[in-house]
Design a protein around this motif. Structure first.
Motif, PDB file in Angstrom:
ATOM      1  N   UNK A  71       0.812  -1.127   0.030  1.00  0.00           N
ATOM      2  CA  UNK A  71      -0.074   0.020  -0.034  1.00  0.00           C
ATOM      3  C   UNK A  71       0.859   1.261  -0.065  1.00  0.00           C
ATOM      4  N   UNK A  72       0.410   2.220  -0.945  1.00  0.00           N
ATOM      5  CA  UNK A  72       1.176   3.542  -0.969  1.00  0.00           C
ATOM      6  C   UNK A  72       2.604   3.488  -1.079  1.00  0.00           C
ATOM      7  N   UNK A  73       3.432   3.685   0.151  1.00  0.00           N
ATOM      8  CA  UNK A  73       4.751   3.816  -0.231  1.00  0.00           C
ATOM      9  C   UNK A  73       5.401   2.300  -0.124  1.00  0.00           C
ATOM     10  N   UNK A  74       4.654   1.207  -0.040  1.00  0.00           N
ATOM     11  CA  UNK A  74       5.000   0.174  -0.231  1.00  0.00           C
ATOM     12  C   UNK A  74       5.420  -0.482  -1.899  1.00  0.00           C
ATOM     13  N   UNK A  75       6.485  -0.932  -1.883  1.00  0.00           N
ATOM     14  CA  UNK A  75       6.895  -1.184  -3.529  1.00  0.00           C
ATOM     15  C   UNK A  75       6.477  -2.580  -3.613  1.00  0.00           C
ATOM     16  N   UNK A  76       6.592  -3.576  -3.018  1.00  0.00           N
ATOM     17  CA  UNK A  76       6.472  -4.853  -3.262  1.00  0.00           C
ATOM     18  C   UNK A  76       6.497  -5.568  -1.832  1.00  0.00           C
ATOM     19  N   UNK A  77       5.937  -7.054  -1.780  1.00  0.00           N
ATOM     20  CA  UNK A  77       6.147  -7.828  -0.577  1.00  0.00           C
ATOM     21  C   UNK A  77       5.503  -7.373   0.467  1.00  0.00           C
TER      22      UNK A  77
END
Length: 273
Positions: A71-77
């Motif tokens: 979510x949002x600032x999370x890129x992956x995983x």
């Protein structure tokens, strides 16, 4: 070693990819403010099992979930949580399934309600870069041609292209050779040959390309806290041309989006049910 697939194996892989596509299509109507990613994860596991497949991520490398939800600032995983999605969020949903002894692996970044124009542009550019990269997956080209095309398009728009995480070959293992970076130099890397199947997946940041990992040991976030987007297709090399095995059509049907973006990558009409 790159594992070449026969035409029959590629058709089995198409079935695996489409189970994931259908799962993402089902989730498209569930992604809204107030819903948690843990709820989405439960729905996805039930859906995959009900359709005769096995969640591809669950247990792989000790992954605790069916989905990876960033979510949002999370890129992956990103791991699913009990935190409700909010209006204006974006969430990348990455999903895998094992069927016919082959994996499908497919991702889409969803808008949660109305998002701001700057973030919407990030999603548009990232998705377009996916198709720009796929066009370079053809006979005679090399890994660097795909990465170069994605990198140039996104960096020309002012975005950061993640280096540490890459696409990959796909087959009876989730991650096979070759690695498929979203950056590179033309004419470099392994040569594409008939029967290769890869997952191409641009991970593009609004700001810096730099990333860091959270203490959960899974979630990768942007170093500057700005949003990141992620889109992924499974692609086979057939008759020297890229053929998309997955599809966003189920998502678009749920969201009321009309699109012909995949048509150029279908050598035969795709029968969807």
């Amino acid at each position: 070693m790159i594992k070449i697939k026969s035409p029959e194996e590629i058709e089995l892989m198409r079935e695996s990819a489409l189970i994931v596509s259908k799962t993402l299509g089902m989730l498209a109507r569930e992604v809204k403010p107030g819903v948690t990613t843990l709820q989405l994860d439960k729905l996805a596991e039930e859906f995959i099992r009900d359709h005769g497949a096995i969640p591809g991520f669950l247990g792989l490398y000790d992954c605790p979930s069916t989905l990876l939800t960033s979510t949002n600032m999370a890129v992956v995983h990103g791991l699913p949580t009990n935190e409700p999605l909010k209006e204006g969020d974006i969430v990348s949903i990455d999903c895998g399934a094992l069927m016919n002894e082959f994996y499908g692996d497919h991702a889409y970044t969803f808008e949660v309600g109305e998002i701001d124009p700057e973030t919407k542009k990030l999603l548009e550019v990232t998705k377009e870069s996916l198709y720009i990269g796929i066009r370079e997956f053809k006979a005679g080209n090399r890994v660097g041609d795909v990465g170069f095309a994605i990198q140039k398009y996104c960096e020309d728009q002012g975005y950061g292209v993640v280096r540490e995480l890459v696409g990959h070959g796909l087959g009876k293992k989730m991650h096979e050779e070759p690695e498929m970076p979203n950056y590179g130099k033309r004419g470099r890397g392994k040569k594409f040959v008939e029967g290769m199947v890869v997952a191409i997946e641009p991970m593009i940041n609004m700001g810096t390309r730099r990333i860091k990992q959270l203490k959960d040991g899974w979630t990768i976030v942007t170093a500057d806290g700005k949003p990141s987007a992620h889109f992924e297709h499974d692609v086979a090399l057939i008759n020297g041309k890229p053929e998309i095995l997955s599809t966003f059509k189920y998502i678009y049907d749920e969201l009321g989006i009309e699109s012909n973006e995949e048509d150029e990558f279908r050598q035969n009409p795709l029968i969807l049910s």
